[in-house]
Structures are given as C-alpha cells and as structure tokens.
Enzyme design. Structure first.
Site, mmCIF file in Angstrom:
data_model
loop_
_atom_site.group_PDB
_atom_site.id
_atom_site.type_symbol
_atom_site.label_atom_id
_atom_site.label_comp_id
_atom_site.label_asym_id
_atom_site.label_seq_id
_atom_site.Cartn_x
_atom_site.Cartn_y
_atom_site.Cartn_z
ATOM 1 N N HIS A 121 -19.102 -29.592 59.085
ATOM 2 C CA HIS A 121 -18.964 -28.186 59.435
ATOM 3 C C HIS A 121 -19.247 -27.944 60.912
ATOM 4 C CE1 HIS A 121 -18.697 -25.884 55.659
ATOM 5 N NE2 HIS A 121 -18.204 -25.038 56.528
ATOM 6 N N ASN A 135 -8.781 -38.832 57.285
ATOM 7 C CA ASN A 135 -10.130 -38.574 56.742
ATOM 8 C C ASN A 135 -10.371 -39.493 55.551
ATOM 9 O OD1 ASN A 135 -9.891 -36.472 58.542
ATOM 10 N ND2 ASN A 135 -9.494 -34.935 56.990
ATOM 11 N N ASP A 136 -9.411 -39.511 54.634
ATOM 12 C CA ASP A 136 -9.583 -40.376 53.460
ATOM 13 C C ASP A 136 -9.260 -41.828 53.776
ATOM 14 O OD1 ASP A 136 -10.631 -38.939 51.237
ATOM 15 O OD2 ASP A 136 -8.800 -37.736 51.232
ATOM 16 N N CYS A 191 -2.158 -36.269 59.762
ATOM 17 C CA CYS A 191 -2.612 -34.896 59.502
ATOM 18 C C CYS A 191 -4.111 -34.811 59.247
ATOM 19 C CB CYS A 191 -1.833 -34.285 58.343
ATOM 20 S SG CYS A 191 -2.139 -35.118 56.773
HETATM 21 C C1 PEP Z 1 -7.101 -36.579 54.927
HETATM 22 O O1 PEP Z 1 -7.620 -37.204 54.002
HETATM 23 O O2 PEP Z 1 -7.090 -36.975 56.108
HETATM 24 C C2 PEP Z 1 -6.472 -35.268 54.672
HETATM 25 C C3 PEP Z 1 -5.763 -34.660 55.592
HETATM 26 O O3 PEP Z 1 -6.706 -34.718 53.460
HETATM 27 P P1 PEP Z 1 -8.067 -33.934 53.091
HETATM 28 O O4 PEP Z 1 -8.914 -33.876 54.319
HETATM 29 O O5 PEP Z 1 -7.663 -32.597 52.601
HETATM 30 O O6 PEP Z 1 -8.619 -34.820 52.019
HETATM 31 MG MG MG Z 2 -7.342 -36.522 51.989
#
Ligand code: PEP
Ligand code: MG
Length: 581
Positions: free
Chosen positions: A211, A464-465, A512
């Site tokens: 955050h 991110n994942d 993304c």
């Molecule tokens: C990601 O995993 O990078 C992604 C864009 O999806 P989220 O952050 O919504 O899991």
């Molecule tokens: Mg994700």
C-alpha cells in the site's frame, strides 16, 4: 526503533556552523526504490506505539456502562477524524481513509470489545484484547486477510490513544520539510501524507506492491521500501533519498543536497509536461496502457496519456457482491470501461478470484495455500457457467461499442498453467467474437511460450505473480520484498523468453504487473522485447518521459546487463548505469 520527538532537528556530529557536513564521509543504506525522485531533509520517525498499556483496575459493575460509553466515544472520535481527512483527500488516498474509518466503526470488533467491558475490563485493555483476537485470526488466514492486520493494529493504536487522552499515534506532522522513516506504514498513515511536508518515505518493511508503494506513487513522493538497516539513523539526521537507486545517504553536504533536489525538480517538470506519444529517443514505438478496475477509474485513465487499457481487473468490481452479478449487470459495468476509451484497445481480464481476492459467489473452499490453490481461471474452468456468462457479458458490451482501430474486445485469463487450459479458454472467447489472450503469471507459461502462442493472440505478463511463483515468495510478505522484486534476473529471463516467443510469431507480449510502472525497469522490459506496458494511470508520464530519454539500443544493452546480474540489486544498478539514470 528510535525515540520520536517533535523537536526541530538537532545539529549532527561534524556539522559546521552553516549546517553543512564536511567531516563525515557519505555512508548509505539501501532498500528497494519504488517511486523515483530525490529528497534532502531531516528524518522524522513515525511515532511508535506505547509498548505497554497503563494498568487500570477492573471496572466495578456500576461503572461499566460509563466505561462502554468511554470506548464508543474513542471509536467515534477516531472514525470521525479519518472521515474528515478522507473528505479533504482525493483518489486512492481518500478511498483508503474512508475504508479505514469504516473498519474503525466495524460492529464485529466493537461488539467483542464491549463484551469485555461488560465483564469488567477497562476500555483500553478491551480494545487491545478484542483487536488482538481479530489480528490472530486474520494472520492465520494469510494473504490479503493477513495484510489487513496492519489496518487493525493502526485502528487499535489510534483508539487506545484516544481513550487514554494521548496524542494520536502514527505519522507526525512536522512544520518543516522532512523525510518520514517508519518500520511500516498503515494505509491510513500513507493516505494522509502532505507531499509539501513529507518529501520522501522510507520503510524498513513493505514491498513494491505494498500500500505504501502504491499511494506514494499516486502522490509522487519518492519512496524506498525494505530498507531494513535504517533503524540506527536517528530523528533529525539530514539524509539524501534517491527513490530510483533505493539509497538513503548520510553525510551529504547541504549545498550538494539542494543542488540534487533542484536537478530532480527539473526531471519532475519534464514528467509533468510529457504528452506522448511514447517512443524511445530513436523512435521505437511503445504502447503505454492503463490498469483500471471500474468505469470511474477508466474515465480518469482516459484523461491520462495512456493509449488504452492493458488490464481491466474485473474481479475488483465484485469484491463485495454476495451473489454473482447477472449478465446484464456485468454488461453495463464492462460497457462503462469500453465507453471511456471509445474504439481504443481495452484488455479485459476474466475474474481472478481466489487467494488474496476472495469472491463470495465463486464458491471457494478453504485451502491451506490459497495462492497455490484454485484461483483465477482454475475456478472458471471448473465452474464453466461462471466463465461463459462473463464472456457473454464482455461480448455484449463489446458489440455496442464505438467502432475504432481496436474496438474488438481483448480478453485474457489469469493463472493459466497448461496449454490445454489456454486452448479451451481461447475457444470459448473466439466462439463469442472476442480476441483471446492469457496472462503469464506461472513460470510454466514463459517456459513453453511458443506452445501457448499457437492458441492465443497475445500474452500479458503479470510480474507480480510471476515474481511470486518464480521466487517461491509470498508477494504479500513484507519480509520477502527482495525476493518478489521483478528485477530478479530469473524473472527477467522468463520475461525475455516470453517476449522472444511473441516476436517470433508476430504476436504482442505486454507487461501489466507493477514492474511496468518503474521507469527504469520499463526501459529494460522494452529492451527485452516487450511490446506494451500497462500501469496505474498516474505512472504513465514518468515511464513515457524516461523512455523518451534513452535509445532502443540502450534499452537492449540495459536488458542484457540486468540479465547477467546475480541479484535484483545488481540488476537495477547495472541497468541504471547503462541508461545513465
Ligand atoms: C500480476 O500478477 O502481475 C497482475 C497484474 O495481476 P494481479 O496483481 O491482479 O494478481
Ligand atoms: Mg496476478
């Protein structure tokens, strides 16, 4: 943590009469830089919570009603203050403050606290006891629930201080520009910050997707997280913050500090005035897109320099829905996002329910490891009706859109792991006239990218994942920020493999995840062959301005240098040198 005082900064060892430091050699602490920018100012520490509550005797029967009123008055005062701050803030900051106020008034924890008061527990201890129970339960649940414990602790501390008549804990409000240091910041702390007074943020914990990072980015406050070694830097020390390099430098001469801040001011002006179109200095086109989560966000993003939407997180529209929204309801919501962008590109992601984003109507069972469990498309392929009704709604919303260069909806599935999953998803989308793609979040997709590309029209890398699954590190853990850093060379290698596979067959590969919003990393991603970058709309100008400053060949060299590094810090460092940033 250092003691906090509200005094004006003290002179530091080695300071001359004019305040400049000449005798001390610069010494620095490194963390993860998440918002670029330079600041030079004295440190102010977030006020620590009192370790022990003052002893109060058990409340006699006849005093319990008044004690309950004392507790309720504390809650009301804290919530009202947060609401007032929310009404003076804007955007995410305002939403975060309002959400914290709602949590402060939450009946669940208040009921538990009042029950303790009825049994004779004094109000401060009752607040502490009730909240501790909730915190323990949330911690056991893990994921997003565990993240909420920061808010609960924050509310507990504010209410206890209010009841005891003590100053509100949390972020101090110095009357001179300062750099705020904290172990970690609650969302409400970060959301209320005034960038004119708090010129930079440095936390010991937290990660690039925390955050603190998200709001600091929105407020454009230079920010460093996971700087674990700042604990020994006392309040009042003048520090130079570099949000790009992630460094806190001590002992910098004041004149030099001011000069660096002024230079950075010119960079910020260039960012503010950047109008696109996005391309490198030698004309290599880059598609910059926005991440949105509803119609209102899309309308705001449409006013930025983003060319379209690269990630519409549909599950975030329904986090509070007890039942599945009808096809008509979904069509209306998706239609709003399409309308905001006319005939331009909009990539809709199908529901990414599960793990940190539980959806009540997605019928999820309890799992020991929800991040590795039934989430994303795994839910949709088990409950095919849920997925096909959503695809129907996307197709219906798309059929009424304004015609344009890219008015056919793009749709992508989250958490794809196998080729047959991708093939099935693509078939369902094509049957409805929608352009199918998949997210690259599981390393298996990057490793076998050519096989997946045989079935879909595009790939979008969710860093991110992808970082979490490549490094086997929970993206929510404030202790593992170095591992979940997308600058990890292993993650960059997977991104490079994916981009190459896309280029070989002439299909677009975007990013993304939060990585796309880091201006330096954006250059590396473009150098790795990624064709589009999608990010929170406020980050678009900073990325566009940085790309305009470097050549494509420099991006490629920076990418090669980062791939050859052995850890994330070295990757960032070497790329920065190549990019002269
Ligand atoms: C990601 O995993 O990078 C992604 C864009 O999806 P989220 O952050 O919504 O899991
Ligand atoms: Mg994700």
């Amino acid at each position: 943590m250092p003691e906090t005082s509200t005094d004006t900064p003290q002179a530091q060892p080695g300071e001359t009469a004019t305040g400049s430091i000449t005798a001390i050699r610069p010494d620095s602490v490194t963390g993860t830089g998440v918002v670029p920018g330079i600041a030079y100012a004295p440190v102010v520490w977030k006020q620590a919570r009192p370790q022990t509550l003052p002893h109060e005797p058990e409340v006699a029967q006849e005093g319990r009603e008044a004690e309950a009123a004392r507790l309720e008055a504390g809650v009301t005062a804290v919530a009202a203050r947060l609401e007032q701050r929310s009404s003076h803030a804007t955007g995410v900051a305002s939403e975060v403050l309002a959400a914290t106020a709602t949590l402060a008034r939450d009946r669940g924890w208040r009921k538990a606290a009042l029950k303790l008061v009825k049994g004779g527990t004094p109000a401060p201890q009752a607040v502490d006891g009730a909240m501790s129970q909730f915190i323990a339960t949330f911690e056991k649940l893990g994921g997003l629930m565990a993240e909420r414990t920061t808010d609960l602790r924050d509310i507990r501390d504010r209410v206890v201080a209010q009841i005891l008549g003590q100053p509100e804990p949390g972020v101090p409000t110095p009357d001179y520009p300062s750099v705020l240091f904290a172990d970690d910041l609650a969302p409400a702390d970060t959301a209320g910050l005034d960038p004119a007074v708090i010129t930079a943020l440095v936390t010991q914990l937290g990660g690039p997707t925390s955050h603190t990072a998200i709001i600091a980015r929105q407020l454009a406050i230079p920010c460093i997280v996971a700087a674990s070694k700042i604990a020994t830097i006392p309040q009042g020390t003048n520090v130079l913050i570099d949000g790009t390099a992630g460094t806190v430098t001590l002992g910098v001469d004041e004149a030099q500090g001011r000069r660096l801040v002024e230079e950075d001011g010119r960079r910020r002006e260039t960012v503010r005035s950047w109008r696109g179109p996005a391309k490198t200095s030698d004309g290599h086109d880059v598609e910059l897109l926005a991440n949105v989560q509803d119609g209102a966000g899309a309308r705001k993003a449409a006013g930025s320099q983003a060319r379209g939407v690269g990630l519409f997180r549909t599950e975030l529209c329904f986090l509070n829905s007890p039942t599945e929204p009808t096809v008509q309801e979904q069509t209306a919501i998706y239609g709003e996002v399409f309308a905001a962008f006319g005939g331009r590109k909009v990539v809709v992601r199908t529901l990414d329910a599960g793990s940190d984003k539980p959806l009540k109507f997605a019928k999820m069972e309890h799992e020991e490891n929800p991040a590795l469990g039934v989430r994303g498309v795994r839910i949709g392929l088990r409950d095919l009706g849920l997925l096909t009704r959503q695809l129907d709604a996307i197709a219906a919303a798309g059929s009424t859109r304004e015609q344009g260069a890219d008015s056919q909806p793009w749709v992508m599935a989250p958490m794809i792991a196998t080729v047959p999953e991708a093939a099935r998803f693509a078939e369902l989308a094509r049957e409805r006239g929608i352009k199918p793609g998949i997210m690259v979040e599981v390393p298996s997709v990057a490793l076998l990218a050519p096989a997946f590309l045989a079935h879909v029209e595009f790939l979008s890398i969710g860093t991110n994942d992808l970082s979490q699954y490549t490094m086997a590190a929970d993206r929510m853990s404030p202790h593992l920020a170095t591992l979940t850093d997308p600058w990890q060379p292993a993650v960059l290698t997977l991104i490079g493999m994916t981009a190459r596979a896309g280029r070989d067959v002439g299909k677009p590969v975007g990013v993304c995840g939060e990585a796309a919003a880091d201006p330096l990393l954006a250059c590396v991603l473009i150098g790795l062959g990624v064709t589009s970058l999608s990010m929170a709309a406020p980050a678009v100008s900073a990325v566009g301005a940085q790309l305009a400053d470097v050549s494509f060949e420099q991006c490629q060299r920076a990418a090669q240098a980062a791939l050859a590094a052995t850890d994330s810090a070295a990757a960032r460092d070497t790329a920065r040198k190549v990019l002269h940033a």
